[in-house]
Scaffold this active site. Structure first.
Site, PDB file in Angstrom:
ATOM      1  N   ARG B  73       0.864  -1.176   0.000  1.00  0.00           N
ATOM      2  CA  ARG B  73       0.000   0.000   0.000  1.00  0.00           C
ATOM      3  C   ARG B  73       0.900   1.225   0.000  1.00  0.00           C
ATOM      4  O   ARG B  73       1.863   1.297   0.756  1.00  0.00           O
ATOM      5  CB  ARG B  73      -0.877  -0.031   1.240  1.00  0.00           C
ATOM      6  CG  ARG B  73      -1.912   1.069   1.325  1.00  0.00           C
ATOM      7  CD  ARG B  73      -2.630   1.006   2.660  1.00  0.00           C
ATOM      8  NE  ARG B  73      -3.469  -0.174   2.793  1.00  0.00           N
ATOM      9  CZ  ARG B  73      -3.892  -0.655   3.965  1.00  0.00           C
ATOM     10  NH1 ARG B  73      -3.548  -0.060   5.100  1.00  0.00           N
ATOM     11  NH2 ARG B  73      -4.660  -1.719   4.028  1.00  0.00           N
ATOM     12  N   ARG B 142      -1.809   6.758   9.436  1.00  0.00           N
ATOM     13  CA  ARG B 142      -1.954   6.161   8.103  1.00  0.00           C
ATOM     14  C   ARG B 142      -2.050   7.246   7.034  1.00  0.00           C
ATOM     15  O   ARG B 142      -1.907   8.425   7.331  1.00  0.00           O
ATOM     16  CB  ARG B 142      -3.206   5.282   8.081  1.00  0.00           C
ATOM     17  CG  ARG B 142      -3.204   4.166   9.122  1.00  0.00           C
ATOM     18  CD  ARG B 142      -2.170   3.101   8.796  1.00  0.00           C
ATOM     19  NE  ARG B 142      -2.330   1.931   9.659  1.00  0.00           N
ATOM     20  CZ  ARG B 142      -3.191   0.930   9.438  1.00  0.00           C
ATOM     21  NH1 ARG B 142      -4.005   0.962   8.409  1.00  0.00           N
ATOM     22  NH2 ARG B 142      -3.261  -0.099  10.261  1.00  0.00           N
ATOM     23  N   LYS B 205      -3.730   1.744  14.978  1.00  0.00           N
ATOM     24  CA  LYS B 205      -3.707   2.629  13.813  1.00  0.00           C
ATOM     25  C   LYS B 205      -4.353   3.972  14.130  1.00  0.00           C
ATOM     26  O   LYS B 205      -5.163   4.090  15.069  1.00  0.00           O
ATOM     27  CB  LYS B 205      -4.404   1.972  12.629  1.00  0.00           C
ATOM     28  CG  LYS B 205      -5.875   1.658  12.847  1.00  0.00           C
ATOM     29  CD  LYS B 205      -6.394   0.856  11.656  1.00  0.00           C
ATOM     30  CE  LYS B 205      -7.735   0.204  11.961  1.00  0.00           C
ATOM     31  NZ  LYS B 205      -8.110  -0.773  10.931  1.00  0.00           N
ATOM     32  N   LYS B 207      -6.006   7.488  12.089  1.00  0.00           N
ATOM     33  CA  LYS B 207      -6.422   7.955  10.768  1.00  0.00           C
ATOM     34  C   LYS B 207      -6.761   9.435  10.786  1.00  0.00           C
ATOM     35  O   LYS B 207      -7.467   9.897  11.681  1.00  0.00           O
ATOM     36  CB  LYS B 207      -7.629   7.147  10.292  1.00  0.00           C
ATOM     37  CG  LYS B 207      -7.294   5.661  10.126  1.00  0.00           C
ATOM     38  CD  LYS B 207      -8.506   4.848   9.706  1.00  0.00           C
ATOM     39  CE  LYS B 207      -8.084   3.410   9.381  1.00  0.00           C
ATOM     40  NZ  LYS B 207      -9.248   2.594   8.970  1.00  0.00           N
ATOM     41  N   CYS B 426     -14.899  -3.332   0.601  1.00  0.00           N
ATOM     42  CA  CYS B 426     -13.508  -3.621   0.961  1.00  0.00           C
ATOM     43  C   CYS B 426     -13.043  -4.826   0.153  1.00  0.00           C
ATOM     44  O   CYS B 426     -13.820  -5.459  -0.546  1.00  0.00           O
ATOM     45  CB  CYS B 426     -13.374  -3.881   2.460  1.00  0.00           C
ATOM     46  SG  CYS B 426     -14.148  -5.411   2.986  1.00  0.00           S
ATOM     47  N   CYS B 432      -7.828 -11.037   2.186  1.00  0.00           N
ATOM     48  CA  CYS B 432      -7.808 -10.425   3.511  1.00  0.00           C
ATOM     49  C   CYS B 432      -7.994 -11.489   4.588  1.00  0.00           C
ATOM     50  O   CYS B 432      -8.942 -12.273   4.550  1.00  0.00           O
ATOM     51  CB  CYS B 432      -8.906  -9.371   3.626  1.00  0.00           C
ATOM     52  SG  CYS B 432      -8.951  -8.640   5.270  1.00  0.00           S
ATOM     53  N   CYS B 471     -15.974  -7.878   7.011  1.00  0.00           N
ATOM     54  CA  CYS B 471     -15.861  -8.117   8.453  1.00  0.00           C
ATOM     55  C   CYS B 471     -16.271  -6.834   9.164  1.00  0.00           C
ATOM     56  O   CYS B 471     -16.435  -5.803   8.527  1.00  0.00           O
ATOM     57  CB  CYS B 471     -14.426  -8.525   8.813  1.00  0.00           C
ATOM     58  SG  CYS B 471     -13.292  -7.138   8.972  1.00  0.00           S
ATOM     59  N   CYS B 475     -13.325  -1.361   6.782  1.00  0.00           N
ATOM     60  CA  CYS B 475     -12.507  -0.597   5.839  1.00  0.00           C
ATOM     61  C   CYS B 475     -13.350   0.174   4.826  1.00  0.00           C
ATOM     62  O   CYS B 475     -12.914   1.190   4.300  1.00  0.00           O
ATOM     63  CB  CYS B 475     -11.542  -1.520   5.096  1.00  0.00           C
ATOM     64  SG  CYS B 475     -10.253  -2.167   6.170  1.00  0.00           S
TER      65      CYS B 475
END
Lengths: 600, 562
Positions: B73, B142, B205, B207, B426, B432, B471, B475
């Site tokens: 990514r 991120r 993470k 954002k 996603c 994934c 899930c 995302c």
């Protein structure tokens, strides 16, 4: 007291050998019994029975001594030598059967009658077990042989340019050394028996003529091998149930490799790691049907060859080669096809070009390209017998019980004439679990784990060459061998062709495999092969060898050559030897069984 | 916190500045994967180890390990890329990856299916294009998002520059990345400490997104740290500061929830770096490091209390924050087709379903965008909705772009139901590791079926925000969709309803763990009611709340008083 000797049970002799001993000694006079006693003592004095050869001492009884010496890669030459040996035992006084690498070179000068049965490999090379013998005979140190009488049977494949080169070379060399040729060199092609049987017959006639009157018959068994007798063999294969037929190359691999598990239960068949499993394949029905259709025949035609009568369909399905093209067929077909191109091809002296032409085609392609008329009988007669195919066994019975596992690469060459599948590998790929496979065991005494389990082993087996090493590691794990195991494996792609990857990962983790080096040729910009890994690890390779490690190579002939060259470089660099000494070092390793190859 | 640290915390601390044993792992040919610990560290370098889950069982039977491969990514603040960069990434995807380029919901490129031995050459080559992958994943800040459409004013460029500067400021300082992927010589003892992150980086993470009114394409309320640009008379004056948004949830764990960001006040543009750093370091010092399910800033704020958090922040910044300024959002989507900018330049937004840039028989996105990149003299903008803008086109070059779009079957990309234009998915299966159900691969099918229902009630042209996620991690920001499917198990989803069209209200669970037939039965009834009972101009999400199909969910206006 009866003259019959009662032999008490001796722990070292099994029932069969006890019976042989009783038969051997029955009715002999004192002199002969004394001689046998001395002979046995001589054997014992030489130490390790497995490496023993016949005593040097001349027997007390003057008898015609005949030596049958063989060099064999796939077992064919060995088998013919055994047949000769068996036939001669009724004729000569003392007949010994010796594998070339077990033959004491200094006895050559004393030989009186020598029969050599030897194959030629690849591009005119001797089989591994005869390298030393051929070198010696052809070298400067070979003795004068003017008291020797000999004959040579060569085995090979006429589709190779160097057909039977080794047999012919020995045949010419022995004569040059002063020996007398009893009869002409025999040229056996893949249909071995058609040449070998008459050759054996002639050998027996000659020995009969040479035989002095009333000499005792002494039979020495083949001491170089310890193969147990089995009921099942090439001509009478056991029908074994297939338990597993699993593709083990990933879906993105262009090469299909399969793992087969075969049930040996109740067959009485046994094997040890290093042995091969023979398969009697059948040609694919589509191939047979296509050929029959091209010939404009029905397949139901009754064809008699020798004593056998079968339908054309049956002959082609199970008894005749349809995938490997050979010159003889092309010659016969050319007379029928009357195609200028075919005639020109045959007239061309360029053997390489002709061979590549042969390799690109199968019988069906020639029939298609150059139509010609055949009767069913003539057609079958022009084809070569369908030979069994051998696969190194990929398991140890100590790990898998009464099973034999195989690792089979399905040959599937997409050529200009379409997909050409290997007859046996294609046959195996399609066999369903639960079906029966006609099999036999082909022992390979040249490819054995060290008896001393404390020895280290280095195993070089790229591609399906890894098969025997799966058996080796299983065996060494099962017996708790203390020596280290080092595997060097290679393939094109790590992701799709790392055969038995999960097993090797587990073996490393469990300490059953101490080293694993890998070469994946197409995963990097510059191709990397096993021989490069070997050279990178040269210092360790040499150190292991010096410490008594056994080194094994299994796989394609070209790889075997490259690995051999790499080993030579390693011995030169890390052993401080010159080229000649390095060659001698490797030859000695081969002679002593520390360096064994199973290349094909 | 006196609880036991999560293993990842120990790993980060012992990683020698994110180096771990990555080098050894990369060189180990016995496996196509990495050592377990290195798979965690690799994320900080912008890559995930994945495996093709469709092949797991097949390969096990083949005595082969899972089909490991790597997703890379990029870090691409605001999703701005030059045509040269586009072409370079396209070429890398073709050479090392599988299935073309992917555009993420955070405006980054993803290349999937890279084999271990190709990982280093690929990352090195990406860096050659002046794009890096540092901190694209992992417990760090991120990729910084920015509203994609450069149409409205000169201030857009300034916001983009602010985002770029913030992204650079929040990069990890370790040279591990340069040593491992770019062969930079390691200097003993010279490794920079991490002045912002410290030795264990963030608990989870983090954002950041910048929204430029009137389009909330970045879903600014879903960000840990959000900024709404306040533009007065065409000049950027500052930002409304938002903290504590987040989508991720764990099925069956009531302690977890999606949360909209709270508006804390207004900041001047010169305070941006200071304030952002203060929020980030507060989370660094107070975030939960023992249970990663509860580590995001949203839980830290709820645990500390928003007032406490705000006071702590103001103490760090050195002044109190004035109240937020007024603003207005119209929607969260993209404006497709040609739009003329304030400066007379043109921008073409191309719909890319699920962000998958690839060629099919009829729609050749990969080839088409490659052809455009070869002649285009402006730039590309990846949008938060996984679409792409061919941006900054001269008026007299529009025709050329049109021809290329037409040649590659892209001119009609917007035909079909309106619901298609807003849909997000996603990646999910097969790569994934978190996915419980299909998302991207299932999107075209479920859209066709929903379109058939909508058409039955004359709703073919009704814009509805639909999102699907494999899930509950979220995302594709499913909790901000008017209709969402969140994966529970293969073929089974939670049906969520009732977010608004502007991305300011979360949806609610309507039906749990249902299959496609049940989903379509539910929607059939709802669409029928919507068609007959809606008020003029009423959006679907608002409708289901008004008529009580779902309870009124959390609404951002309620939070403004804090």
């Amino acid at each position: 007291m009866s003259a019959q000797l009662i032999i008490p049970p001796i722990p070292a002799l099994d029932e069969e050998r006890s019976a042989l001993l009783a038969r051997l000694t029955s009715g002999l006079d004192v002199a002969a019994l004394n001689w046998i006693s001395g002979y046995a003592a001589g054997l014992a004095a030489r130490g390790v029975p497995a490496l023993a050869t016949l005593p040097v001492a001349t027997p007390a009884v003057t008898a015609l001594r005949v030596t049958v010496l063989y060099g064999s890669q796939t077992g064919n030459a060995k088998r013919e030598a055994e047949r000769l040996h068996e036939s001669l035992c009724g004729e000569a006084g003392e007949v010994r059967l010796v594998r070339a690498d077990a033959y004491p070179m200094r006895e050559l000068a004393e030989e009186r009658v020598l029969f050599i049965v030897i194959s030629t490999q690849g591009e005119g090379e001797p089989p591994d077990d005869a390298r030393g013998f051929v070198e010696f005979v052809c070298g400067r140190r070979a003795p004068k042989l003017d008291r020797l009488q000999f004959a040579v049977l060569g085995l090979g494949d006429a589709s190779y340019p160097q057909f039977n080169a080794i047999g012919r070379r020995l045949d010419a060399r022995l004569e040059a050394l002063g020996a007398r040729r009893l009869f002409a060199h025999g040229d056996a092609d893949v249909d071995v028996a058609s040449v070998a049987a008459p050759w054996i017959g002639r050998a027996c006639e000659h020995v009969r003529a040479l035989k002095p009157a009333s000499s005792p018959v002494i039979v020495a068994d083949d001491v170089a091998t310890g193969t147990a007798l089995v009921r099942w063999h090439k001509e009478q294969p056991y029908l074994a149930e297939l338990l597993v037929n699993q593709r083990i190359s990933a879906r993105d691999s262009t090469q299909e490799v399969r793992h087969l598990e075969i049930d040996l239960a109740d067959s009485g068949l046994t094997y040890v790691p290093g042995d091969a499993l023979g398969i009697r394949p059948r040609n694919a029905a589509v191939v047979v049907d296509r050929v029959i259709a091209r010939l404009g025949l029905s397949g139901h035609e009754s064809v008699r060859i020798g004593d056998e009568i079968r339908s054309l369909q049956d002959w082609l399905g199970g008894h005749r080669e349809l995938t490997r093209l050979h010159r003889g067929f092309v010659q016969q077909h050319a007379q029928r096809a009357k195609a200028p191109l075919l005639d020109a091809m045959l007239a061309n002296d360029d053997a390489m070009a002709f061979n590549s032409w042969l390799h690109a085609r199968q019988i069906d392609d020639v029939l298609n390209e150059f139509p010609g008329e055949w009767s069913a009988g003539e057609f079958v007669a022009a084809l070569r017998p369908l030979l069994p195919r051998l696969y190194s066994i990929a398991s140890s019975r100590k790990a898998v019980g009464d099973e034999a596992h195989l690792t089979v690469a399905v040959l599937d060459n997409a050529g200009p004439f379409g997909a050409h599948r290997g007859v046996a590998s294609g046959f195996l790929a399609d066999v369903e679990v639960g079906a029966s496979l006609p099999i036999f065991i082909e022992s390979n005494d040249r490819f054995r784990l060290p008896l001393d389990a404390a020895r280290d082993v280095i195993m070089i087996g790229p591609g399906t060459g890894v098969a025997p090493f799966r058996g080796f590691v299983q065996e060494r794990t099962a017996i708790g061998a203390s020596g280290r195991n080092w595997l060097i494996f290679g393939a094109r792609h790590q992701r799709s062709q790392f055969l038995y990857q999960l097993e090797w990962q587990a073996a490393l983790k469990a300490g059953q495999l101490q080293r694993l080096d890998l070469a994946f040729s197409r995963d990097s910009a510059e191709p990397v092969y096993v021989q490069q890994r070997l050279i990178e690890q040269g210092r360790d390779v040499y150190a292991w060898l010096e410490a008594g490690a056994h080194l094994y190579v299994c796989g394609a002939t070209a790889m075997g050559r490259s690995v051999h060259a790499a080993l030579r470089d390693i011995v030169i660099e890390h052993g401080g030897r010159d080229a000649e000494a390095a060659d001698e070092y490797l030859s000695e390793l081969q002679r002593s069984g520390c360096y064994a190859r199973d290349v094909y | 916190m006196n609880e036991v640290l999560s293993p990842v915390e120990t790993l980060k601390r012992g990683s020698r500045g994110l180096r771990g044993t990555l080098r050894e792992s990369l060189g180990d040919a016995i496996t196509g994967g990495l050592r377990e610990s290195d798979t965690q560290l690799l994320k900080f370098h912008g890559s995930y180890q994945q495996d093709d889950r469709d092949l797991r069982d097949e390969r096990r039977r083949q005595k082969l390990e899972p089909a490991y491969s790597f997703m890379i990514r990029t870090r691409l603040p605001g999703g701005v890329a030059t045509p040269a960069q586009w072409l370079a990434l396209d070429a890398l995807a073709a050479r090392y990856g599988n299935g073309g380029l992917r555009l993420t919901t955070r405006q980054a490129f993803q290349i999937h299916g890279i084999l271990k031995h190709d990982l280093k050459p690929t990352i090195a080559a990406i860096n050659q294009t002046l794009i890096d992958t540092i901190a694209a994943c992992g417990d760090v800040n991120r990729n910084v998002m920015v509203s994609a459409n450069p149409v409205e004013s000169r201030a857009h460029a300034e916001v983009q520059a602010c985002a770029q500067a913030l992204s650079e400021h929040l990069l990890p300082q370790s040279r591990a990345y340069h040593e491992i992927w770019l062969d930079e010589q390691a200097v003993i003892g010279a490794d920079a400490s991490e002045p912002v992150y410290g030795p264990t980086y963030l608990p989870r993470k983090f954002k950041i997104g910048f929204a430029i009114t009137p389009i909330n394409d970045v879903d600014v309320f879903s960000q840990d740290l959000g900024f709404i640009a306040i533009i007065e008379q065409g000049e950027l004056v500052g930002f409304n500061l938002l903290v504590g948004g987040g989508m991720g949830v764990t099925h069956g764990d009531a302690r977890t929830y999606p949360r909209l960001a709270d508006e804390l006040g207004f900041i001047r543009k010169d305070q941006l770096i200071t304030v952002a750093t203060a929020v980030l370091t507060t989370q660094r010092d107070h975030g939960n490091r023992s249970d990663r399910k509860l580590s995001r800033l949203k839980y830290t704020i709820d645990r500390l209390g928003l007032d406490v958090f705000k006071r702590a922040l103001e103490a760090l910044v050195g002044e109190s924050l004035p109240p937020p300024r007024a603003y207005r959002f119209d929607h969260t989507g993209d404006r497709f087709g040609w739009v003329e900018g304030f400066d007379g330049r043109w921008h073409y937004t191309l719909r890319i379903e699920s962000g998958r840039v690839r060629d099919t028989d009829t729609v050749r996105l990969l080839s088409g965008l490659r052809a455009i990149a070869r002649v285009h003299r402006g730039d590309f903008r990846l949008t938060p909705n996984q679409n792409v803008i061919v941006a900054n086109v001269d008026a007299n070059e529009r025709a050329l772009i049109d021809v290329l779009l037409d040649d590659h079957g892209l001119a009609h990309a917007l035909h079909g139901a309106a619901i298609r234009r807003f849909a997000l998915a996603c990646v999910a299966l097969p790569t994934c590791g978190l996915a419980m159900a299909e998302a991207e691969r299932y999107l075209p099918t479920i859209l066709d079926r929903m379109d058939a229902l909508l058409s039955r009630y004359g709703l073919h042209d009704e814009p509805i925000v639909f999102r699907i996620s494999g899930c509950p991690n979220g995302c594709s920001r499913p909790y901000l969709a008017e209709i969402a499917l969140v994966g529970k198990a293969p073929g089974r989803y939670n049906l969520m309803l009732g977010a608004d069209f502007q991305g300011r209200r979360l949806n609610r669970l309507h039906r749990e763990n249902i299959d496609e037939a049940a989903i379509l039965t539910e929607l059939d009834v709802l669409f029928a009611r919507f068609a007959s009972d809606r008020e003029a101009g009423e959006h679907f999400g608002d409708f289901v709340v008004r008529v009580g199909i779902v309870r009124a969910p959390q609404f951002i206006v309620a939070k403004l008083s804090v």
